[in-house]
Design an enzyme around this catalytic site. Structure first.
Site, PDB file in Angstrom:
ATOM      1  N   LYS A  59       8.248  -1.659 -45.467  1.00  0.00           N
ATOM      2  CA  LYS A  59       6.838  -2.003 -45.673  1.00  0.00           C
ATOM      3  C   LYS A  59       5.896  -0.918 -45.158  1.00  0.00           C
ATOM      4  CE  LYS A  59       6.980  -5.898 -43.351  1.00  0.00           C
ATOM      5  NZ  LYS A  59       8.426  -5.930 -43.008  1.00  0.00           N
TER       6      LYS A  59
ATOM      7  N   ASN B  94       0.184  -5.319 -40.755  1.00  0.00           N
ATOM      8  CA  ASN B  94       1.363  -5.217 -39.898  1.00  0.00           C
ATOM      9  C   ASN B  94       1.699  -3.778 -39.513  1.00  0.00           C
ATOM     10  OD1 ASN B  94       3.586  -6.818 -38.689  1.00  0.00           O
ATOM     11  ND2 ASN B  94       4.887  -5.571 -40.021  1.00  0.00           N
TER      12      ASN B  94
ATOM     13  N   HIS C  92      14.489 -12.702 -39.046  1.00  0.00           N
ATOM     14  CA  HIS C  92      13.548 -13.676 -38.484  1.00  0.00           C
ATOM     15  C   HIS C  92      13.952 -15.124 -38.785  1.00  0.00           C
ATOM     16  CE1 HIS C  92      11.092 -10.191 -37.750  1.00  0.00           C
ATOM     17  NE2 HIS C  92      10.835  -9.995 -39.021  1.00  0.00           N
TER      18      HIS C  92
END
Length: 447
Positions: free
Chosen positions: A123, A146, A196
């Site tokens: 990302k 982020n 996660h």
């Protein structure tokens, strides 16, 4: 910063006063909102109140949340098990993040477009690469999310002639969970691998979180999806306006001319970035020309030194095996520094590239387990500490080799965060290179 009349006279409670929390407080107070703030660290509360004396300190686990227009939480707050989530729901208060505030502020901003980028790995690089291409092409652009730059702290974009500004947002699944009205002009999915899972109802729940980014899009706004894994392909198949790309779309011979974009994972990042910028109307030739001048992000396959023919690469941001595997694929002879706080006991996702590893140097809590696993495939030095690992790798590396920090683990066993871990690697390499250089000069003077 970004301010908006949408927040004027509204009441918000902010939980968490790190970078995004402080940027949120700044933007809301400048917009005329009333803010109650909280952080478990007393010094963080005091610093925030010193900057904004009109704000009020109040623990959302103790105060009455009734009547607040939103509880703004850090993405790090685990809503699936933190009791503040139940308190907010009982009071009828929306639980949101700073990305949702940005979405609500958009009607007050000059005309613009938004690119939202999510995925398990890649990302940050793709966000920075799209931003770089837009900048080279003369398109006003700002990046945030982020990637570590709170979007509310960015200056609002104004048009540059006929070029409409573009906000390029890196979005984690946690941020998407706190966002409900972000209509991306182009939404991006790079890949999905298990990560996660302590925050979701299994892998399916994690995939569903990523898919929500596309459900917020309106009209014919396109999605760009890299269909190199089955979960991403499944999401692409469910959408109407989708542009699919593959890492194999990028010719390896072309990729050799882009020094900071090596490896198969960066082929995927490039394919996505070119598709996104084309969808935004950037000339394809200009976009490809910009790839050669792109510089790696700190801590993501960052070339920190080259000494005596050995390349030193800081990939501290690789906090899981799926993120480390592409780094192992990118170099033919690697001295691999691996370990930290493990997210699992297996390095199976890295196994296809074990043949590239000359020797592994294990560190941190995962060190003993990883050393046992890797010992059947390669020589292993049980280094435990970063300094020991770098010294041993430097001593063993030959010209043409790469010393690679790509830990496949979180950092919190030995370091504050992955940035501190990468900084430590960089500083140790710099000190050892300097010492070797001075030693060589001293020997030359003796001769």
């Amino acid at each position: 910063m970004i301010v908006s009349q949408a927040f004027t006279a509204k009441r918000y409670c902010i939980l968490g006063l790190a970078r995004s929390g402080l940027a949120t407080l700044d933007a809301l107070m400048a917009s005329g909102a009333q803010c109650t703030i909280w952080d478990s660290r007393e010094e963080a509360r005091e610093a925030a109140l010193a900057c904004h004396p009109d704000a009020v300190a109040g623990d959302p686990m103790e105060i009455d949340l009734t009547g607040f227009d939103g509880l703004i939480v850090s993405p790090g707050v685990p809503l699936n098990r933190h009791p503040v989530a139940d308190r907010a729901r009982a009071a009828g208060v929306a639980i949101i993040g700073d990305i949702e505030l940005f979405a609500l502020a958009r009607p007050c901003l000059p005309p613009h477009r938004v690119v939202g980028i999510t995925g398990t790995n890649g990302k940050s690089t793709t966000t920075a690469l799209i931003h770089h291409i837009l900048h080279v092409a003369g398109v006003p652009a700002a990046m945030g999310g982020n990637i570590g730059l709170p979007i509310l702290s960015q200056a609002p974009l104004a048009a540059n002639g006929s070029a409409t500004g573009v906000y390029v947002l890196e979005l984690s699944s946690y941020q998407i969970d706190l966002t409900f009205s972000l209509d991306c002009d182009v939404a991006v999915l790079l890949n999905i691998t298990p990560d996660h899972l302590d925050r979701y109802d299994g892998f399916a729940g994690y995939c569903a979180s990523k898919a929500r980014l596309f459900s917020m899009q309106q009209g014919d706004h396109p999605a760009v999806i890299a269909c190199d894994d089955e979960p991403s392909c499944a999401i692409a198949a469910s959408l109407n306006h989708v542009i699919t790309v593959h890492a194999a779309d990028i010719n390896p011979a072309d990729q050799a001319a882009w020094p900071s974009l090596q490896g198969p994972h960066n082929a995927q990042n490039v394919a996505v970035a070119l598709a996104v910028t084309e969808a935004l109307g950037v000339d394809a030739a200009k976009a490809r020309a910009a790839l050669a001048s792109y510089s790696s992000l700190p801590h993501r396959m960052e070339r920190v030194a080259e000494h005596n023919g050995v390349l030193y690469v800081n990939d501290s941001k690789a906090t899981n095996p799926a993120s480390t595997a592409p780094a192992l694929a990118a170099y033919p002879r690697i001295h691999w520094i691996v370990g930290g706080l493990p997210k699992g006991d297996s390095l199976d996702e890295c196994a296809p590239f074990f043949g590239h590893v000359v020797e592994a140097y294990t560190i941190g809590e995962a060190g003993p387990v990883f050393a046992d696993q890797l010992g059947a495939h390669m020589p292993v030095t049980r280094a435990e500490m970063m300094d020991t690992a770098v010294r041993a790798a430097m001593a063993n590396a030959l010209p043409g080799d790469t010393v690679l920090l790509s830990p496949a683990c979180a950092s919190f066993d030995q370091f504050r965060d992955f940035e501190a871990r990468g900084d430590s690697f960089r500083q140790i390499v710099a000190a050892l290179v300097t010492a070797q250089t001075e030693d060589a000069r001293a020997k030359d003077n003796v001769r």
